[in-house]
Design a protein around this motif. Structure first.
Motif, PDB file in Angstrom:
ATOM      1  N   MET A   1       0.674 -18.051  -5.338  1.00  0.00           N
ATOM      2  CA  MET A   1       1.288 -16.935  -6.051  1.00  0.00           C
ATOM      3  C   MET A   1       0.379 -15.714  -5.970  1.00  0.00           C
ATOM      4  SD  MET A   1       3.668 -15.610  -7.994  1.00  0.00           S
ATOM      5  CE  MET A   1       4.647 -17.020  -8.524  1.00  0.00           C
ATOM      6  N   ARG A   2       0.945 -14.601  -5.535  1.00  0.00           N
ATOM      7  CA  ARG A   2       0.199 -13.339  -5.468  1.00  0.00           C
ATOM      8  C   ARG A   2       1.113 -12.248  -5.999  1.00  0.00           C
ATOM      9  NH1 ARG A   2      -1.854  -9.486  -1.196  1.00  0.00           N
ATOM     10  NH2 ARG A   2      -3.998  -9.027  -1.841  1.00  0.00           N
ATOM     11  N   VAL A   3       0.623 -11.465  -6.961  1.00  0.00           N
ATOM     12  CA  VAL A   3       1.443 -10.480  -7.662  1.00  0.00           C
ATOM     13  C   VAL A   3       0.914  -9.080  -7.397  1.00  0.00           C
ATOM     14  CG1 VAL A   3       2.317  -9.698  -9.897  1.00  0.00           C
ATOM     15  CG2 VAL A   3       1.979 -12.156  -9.472  1.00  0.00           C
ATOM     16  N   GLY A   4       1.814  -8.171  -7.021  1.00  0.00           N
ATOM     17  CA  GLY A   4       1.478  -6.765  -6.902  1.00  0.00           C
ATOM     18  C   GLY A   4       1.971  -6.025  -8.129  1.00  0.00           C
ATOM     19  N   ILE A   5       1.153  -5.129  -8.658  1.00  0.00           N
ATOM     20  CA  ILE A   5       1.489  -4.368  -9.867  1.00  0.00           C
ATOM     21  C   ILE A   5       1.361  -2.889  -9.548  1.00  0.00           C
ATOM     22  CG2 ILE A   5       0.923  -3.956 -12.288  1.00  0.00           C
ATOM     23  CD1 ILE A   5      -0.521  -6.746 -12.194  1.00  0.00           C
ATOM     24  N   VAL A   6       2.411  -2.144  -9.791  1.00  0.00           N
ATOM     25  CA  VAL A   6       2.397  -0.709  -9.512  1.00  0.00           C
ATOM     26  C   VAL A   6       2.282   0.041 -10.835  1.00  0.00           C
ATOM     27  CG1 VAL A   6       3.600   1.228  -8.446  1.00  0.00           C
ATOM     28  CG2 VAL A   6       3.832  -1.079  -7.483  1.00  0.00           C
ATOM     29  N   GLY A   7       1.147   0.692 -11.041  1.00  0.00           N
ATOM     30  CA  GLY A   7       0.895   1.450 -12.256  1.00  0.00           C
ATOM     31  C   GLY A   7      -0.123   0.765 -13.148  1.00  0.00           C
ATOM     32  N   ALA A   8      -1.190   1.486 -13.496  1.00  0.00           N
ATOM     33  CA  ALA A   8      -2.239   0.946 -14.366  1.00  0.00           C
ATOM     34  C   ALA A   8      -2.190   1.587 -15.737  1.00  0.00           C
ATOM     35  CB  ALA A   8      -3.614   1.127 -13.728  1.00  0.00           C
ATOM     36  N   GLY A   9      -0.955   1.712 -16.285  1.00  0.00           N
ATOM     37  CA  GLY A   9      -0.812   2.020 -17.701  1.00  0.00           C
ATOM     38  C   GLY A   9      -1.042   0.745 -18.495  1.00  0.00           C
ATOM     39  N   ILE A  10      -0.731   0.767 -19.777  1.00  0.00           N
ATOM     40  CA  ILE A  10      -1.036  -0.396 -20.609  1.00  0.00           C
ATOM     41  C   ILE A  10      -0.221  -1.617 -20.185  1.00  0.00           C
ATOM     42  CG2 ILE A  10       0.646   0.187 -22.409  1.00  0.00           C
ATOM     43  CD1 ILE A  10      -2.861  -1.448 -22.813  1.00  0.00           C
ATOM     44  N   THR A  11       1.001  -1.427 -19.668  1.00  0.00           N
ATOM     45  CA  THR A  11       1.784  -2.577 -19.211  1.00  0.00           C
ATOM     46  C   THR A  11       1.139  -3.217 -17.996  1.00  0.00           C
ATOM     47  OG1 THR A  11       3.779  -1.410 -19.944  1.00  0.00           O
ATOM     48  CG2 THR A  11       4.091  -3.374 -18.599  1.00  0.00           C
ATOM     49  N   GLY A  12       0.832  -2.405 -16.984  1.00  0.00           N
ATOM     50  CA  GLY A  12       0.218  -2.931 -15.779  1.00  0.00           C
ATOM     51  C   GLY A  12      -1.150  -3.534 -16.031  1.00  0.00           C
ATOM     52  N   LEU A  13      -1.919  -2.912 -16.909  1.00  0.00           N
ATOM     53  CA  LEU A  13      -3.253  -3.424 -17.220  1.00  0.00           C
ATOM     54  C   LEU A  13      -3.183  -4.744 -17.980  1.00  0.00           C
ATOM     55  CD1 LEU A  13      -5.015  -0.098 -18.239  1.00  0.00           C
ATOM     56  CD2 LEU A  13      -5.507  -1.474 -16.206  1.00  0.00           C
ATOM     57  N   THR A  14      -2.276  -4.821 -18.945  1.00  0.00           N
ATOM     58  CA  THR A  14      -2.130  -6.074 -19.691  1.00  0.00           C
ATOM     59  C   THR A  14      -1.695  -7.195 -18.759  1.00  0.00           C
ATOM     60  OG1 THR A  14      -1.539  -4.872 -21.713  1.00  0.00           O
ATOM     61  CG2 THR A  14      -0.954  -7.197 -21.617  1.00  0.00           C
ATOM     62  N   LEU A  15      -0.775  -6.890 -17.852  1.00  0.00           N
ATOM     63  CA  LEU A  15      -0.339  -7.897 -16.884  1.00  0.00           C
ATOM     64  C   LEU A  15      -1.508  -8.327 -15.999  1.00  0.00           C
ATOM     65  CD1 LEU A  15       1.879  -9.573 -15.615  1.00  0.00           C
ATOM     66  CD2 LEU A  15       2.578  -7.566 -14.285  1.00  0.00           C
ATOM     67  N   THR A  16      -2.299  -7.379 -15.570  1.00  0.00           N
ATOM     68  CA  THR A  16      -3.494  -7.694 -14.779  1.00  0.00           C
ATOM     69  C   THR A  16      -4.406  -8.653 -15.540  1.00  0.00           C
ATOM     70  OG1 THR A  16      -3.409  -5.503 -13.722  1.00  0.00           O
ATOM     71  CG2 THR A  16      -5.508  -6.698 -13.614  1.00  0.00           C
ATOM     72  N   HIS A  17      -4.659  -8.335 -16.790  1.00  0.00           N
ATOM     73  CA  HIS A  17      -5.541  -9.146 -17.634  1.00  0.00           C
ATOM     74  C   HIS A  17      -4.954 -10.541 -17.856  1.00  0.00           C
ATOM     75  CE1 HIS A  17      -8.542  -9.919 -20.727  1.00  0.00           C
ATOM     76  NE2 HIS A  17      -7.586 -10.253 -21.577  1.00  0.00           N
ATOM     77  N   ALA A  18      -3.666 -10.600 -18.168  1.00  0.00           N
ATOM     78  CA  ALA A  18      -3.022 -11.885 -18.464  1.00  0.00           C
ATOM     79  C   ALA A  18      -2.955 -12.770 -17.227  1.00  0.00           C
ATOM     80  CB  ALA A  18      -1.626 -11.641 -19.030  1.00  0.00           C
ATOM     81  N   LEU A  19      -2.730 -12.183 -16.057  1.00  0.00           N
ATOM     82  CA  LEU A  19      -2.715 -12.974 -14.822  1.00  0.00           C
ATOM     83  C   LEU A  19      -4.108 -13.496 -14.490  1.00  0.00           C
ATOM     84  CD1 LEU A  19      -0.327 -10.796 -12.604  1.00  0.00           C
ATOM     85  CD2 LEU A  19       0.172 -13.048 -13.588  1.00  0.00           C
ATOM     86  N   ALA A  20      -5.110 -12.658 -14.713  1.00  0.00           N
ATOM     87  CA  ALA A  20      -6.481 -13.101 -14.453  1.00  0.00           C
ATOM     88  C   ALA A  20      -6.838 -14.280 -15.349  1.00  0.00           C
ATOM     89  CB  ALA A  20      -7.455 -11.943 -14.681  1.00  0.00           C
ATOM     90  N   GLU A  21      -6.431 -14.225 -16.596  1.00  0.00           N
ATOM     91  CA  GLU A  21      -6.718 -15.330 -17.517  1.00  0.00           C
ATOM     92  C   GLU A  21      -6.047 -16.623 -17.072  1.00  0.00           C
ATOM     93  OE1 GLU A  21      -7.698 -13.599 -21.893  1.00  0.00           O
ATOM     94  OE2 GLU A  21      -5.556 -13.797 -21.407  1.00  0.00           O
ATOM     95  N   ARG A  22      -4.916 -16.496 -16.378  1.00  0.00           N
ATOM     96  CA  ARG A  22      -4.175 -17.677 -15.918  1.00  0.00           C
ATOM     97  C   ARG A  22      -4.523 -18.073 -14.486  1.00  0.00           C
ATOM     98  NH1 ARG A  22      -1.240 -15.026 -19.691  1.00  0.00           N
ATOM     99  NH2 ARG A  22       0.125 -16.252 -21.075  1.00  0.00           N
ATOM    100  N   GLY A  23      -5.470 -17.361 -13.886  1.00  0.00           N
ATOM    101  CA  GLY A  23      -5.890 -17.699 -12.546  1.00  0.00           C
ATOM    102  C   GLY A  23      -4.903 -17.323 -11.464  1.00  0.00           C
ATOM    103  N   VAL A  24      -4.060 -16.323 -11.719  1.00  0.00           N
ATOM    104  CA  VAL A  24      -3.080 -15.859 -10.732  1.00  0.00           C
ATOM    105  C   VAL A  24      -3.622 -14.615 -10.036  1.00  0.00           C
ATOM    106  CG1 VAL A  24      -0.738 -15.010 -10.362  1.00  0.00           C
ATOM    107  CG2 VAL A  24      -1.166 -16.793 -12.073  1.00  0.00           C
ATOM    108  N   ASP A  25      -3.614 -14.609  -8.729  1.00  0.00           N
ATOM    109  CA  ASP A  25      -4.127 -13.488  -7.943  1.00  0.00           C
ATOM    110  C   ASP A  25      -3.221 -12.271  -8.100  1.00  0.00           C
ATOM    111  OD1 ASP A  25      -5.697 -12.069  -6.170  1.00  0.00           O
ATOM    112  OD2 ASP A  25      -4.627 -12.804  -4.412  1.00  0.00           O
ATOM    113  N   SER A  26      -3.813 -11.080  -8.225  1.00  0.00           N
ATOM    114  CA  SER A  26      -3.005  -9.857  -8.358  1.00  0.00           C
ATOM    115  C   SER A  26      -3.781  -8.656  -7.856  1.00  0.00           C
ATOM    116  CB  SER A  26      -2.596  -9.626  -9.818  1.00  0.00           C
ATOM    117  OG  SER A  26      -3.714  -9.289 -10.624  1.00  0.00           O
ATOM    118  N   VAL A  27      -3.018  -7.612  -7.501  1.00  0.00           N
ATOM    119  CA  VAL A  27      -3.574  -6.312  -7.130  1.00  0.00           C
ATOM    120  C   VAL A  27      -2.785  -5.254  -7.890  1.00  0.00           C
ATOM    121  CG1 VAL A  27      -3.982  -4.638  -5.293  1.00  0.00           C
ATOM    122  CG2 VAL A  27      -4.225  -7.092  -4.832  1.00  0.00           C
TER     123      VAL A  27
END
Length: 424
Positions: A1-27
């Motif tokens: 699983m690899r997730v791309g996130i467009v936008g580093a507002g609070i939604t994108g940042l929270t998703l980044t943080h939550a995916l990292a905590e779950r061990g899911v790769d993201s950019v």
């Protein structure tokens, strides 16, 4: 699983943080040189100013994130029992938050108070009625005019008579369906201690939160990396940046404003892109004032028929000991013309109206114009019915769900959980 996130507002940042905590790769891709989106804290003449959301509600999910980022010592919680006011008939009037206060308040007449108690006898909310129609029908004209209209209208910068319930108050409809009426849960929320998460900020302002996330996951976040297009590629989704970089993902989450999102989806979902371009955003002007007035409370909203252009004023000096700082709000759906005035004139209006309401002197610290501040939730939002995205492309935004930092965090965490469970 690899997730791309467009936008580093609070939604994108929270998703980044939550995916990292779950061990899911993201950019995560961010066009600007700084993460945070609409959360924007600045220091002017030694004063901490919020040029965006003024505070957050410390929900369980936000509190957990604060602790995971070691921000607990920087957290500042406000007293949730502080009063909120409505300026009506030339006077600040307390919004009642207890049964005894409701009975004593001069915000409503006695006949209006009795009318409120008839709410359980009314029909359920209808998706296509407006917010004005719903609350007038539910609680009476006076309660709507003196409380609901200034609070909701001021918060959204919209005219509730132009806001369909299905777009702006979906949560209210669900609440009524669960409880059978709105009066009982509303009373429980007002009268029950500890029902709402406390209002909060940080010593150096709200931007401490997105900055901490960005610092913790700088290996996953690419600043100054605007995305040009998102398109399908078999079972994957391709993200192409302005400098020609192309990356493949299993899932892509877009968190940008509707117009920007439309441009990104033009190639892969042209009909959805056209629909997104139809959505209306409201303008907003923030004027940060400094005053020595000794005021205790959240602030005030202004009843719509008062001869003022101010929508409301947040008392950050009282809430977070912000050294005399008050944030006044202007603009919205019915006063977009204020954007045409220069900052000096807008500041003069803010000072004059603040002094009229508060009977105290004030000086202008900063004026910020925001032509497209937040969703209008008006009839244009029916265009969302025509948004149909390919599998693997998701929208996580304040126009497909609720506004507010807690709502953005909740949606991001929900997506992270979904992706982690779908991981092979």
């Amino acid at each position: 699983m690899r997730v791309g996130i467009v936008g580093a507002g609070i939604t994108g940042l929270t998703l980044t943080h939550a995916l990292a905590e779950r061990g899911v790769d993201s950019v995560t891709y961010e066009a600007s040189d700084e993460a945070g989106g609409v959360i924007d804290t600045r220091v002017v003449d030694g004063h901490v100013l919020e040029v965006g959301p003024q505070r957050l509600r410390l929900t369980d999910q936000l509190e957990a994130m604060v602790d995971s980022l070691d921000l607990r010592d920087d957290l500042v919680e406000a007293d949730d029992s502080l009063p909120l006011y409505v300026y009506a008939d030339g006077k600040l009037r307390v919004v009642p938050r207890s049964l005894s206060a409701f009975l004593r308040t001069d915000l409503f007449s006695w006949s209006a108070k009795l009318r409120v108690f008839a709410e359980p006898l009314t029909d359920d909310a209808k998706p296509d009625e407006t917010v004005a129609e719903l609350f007038t029908r539910k609680f009476g004209r006076e309660a709507y005019k003196n409380l609901v209209e200034p609070i909701l209208g001021g918060t959204f910068g919209s005219n509730p008579a132009e806001m369909p319930v299905k777009h702006s108050l979906e949560g209210v409809m669900k609440l009524e369906q669960r409880r059978g009426n709105l009066l009982v849960p509303a009373a429980k929320r007002l009268l029950g201690p500890g029902e709402s998460p406390p209002p909060a900020s940080f010593d150096d302002g709200l931007q401490a939160l997105p900055q901490a996330i960005a610092d913790a996951h700088d290996d996953r976040i690419r600043l100054e990396a605007p995305v040009d297009a998102i398109r399908e590629a078999g079972e994957e989704v391709v993200v192409e940046t302005a400098d020609g970089e192309v990356e493949h993902f299993d899932e892509v989450v877009v968190t940008t404003p509707a117009g920007e999102t439309a441009n990104l989806l033009e190639e892969t979902a042209p009909e959805s892109a056209d629909a997104l371009r139809d959505l209306t955003y409201n303008p907003l002007v923030l004027v940060h004032l400094v005053s020595d007035v000794d005021a205790s409370g959240f602030g005030y909203q202004v009843r719509r028929d008062e001869p003022l252009r101010t929508l409301g004023v947040s008392w950050n000096a009282s809430l977070f000991d912000r050294d005399g700082v008050y944030t006044a709000f202007f603009g919205g759906m019915d006063d977009a013309e204020i954007l045409e005035k220069d900052e000096t004139e807008i500041g003069q209006i803010a000072v004059e109206e603040f002094e009229r309401v508060m009977d105290a002197d004030a000086e202008v610290l900063h004026v910020e114009k925001m032509p497209s501040a937040f969703p209008a939730y008006d009839t244009s939002w029916s265009a969302l019915d025509d948004v149909d995205l390919p599998e693997g492309i998701h929208l996580a935004t304040n126009y497909t769900a609720r506004m507010g930092i807690p709502s953005r965090v909740r949606e991001a965490n929900s997506l992270a959980k979904q992706f982690a469970e779908e991981r092979p």
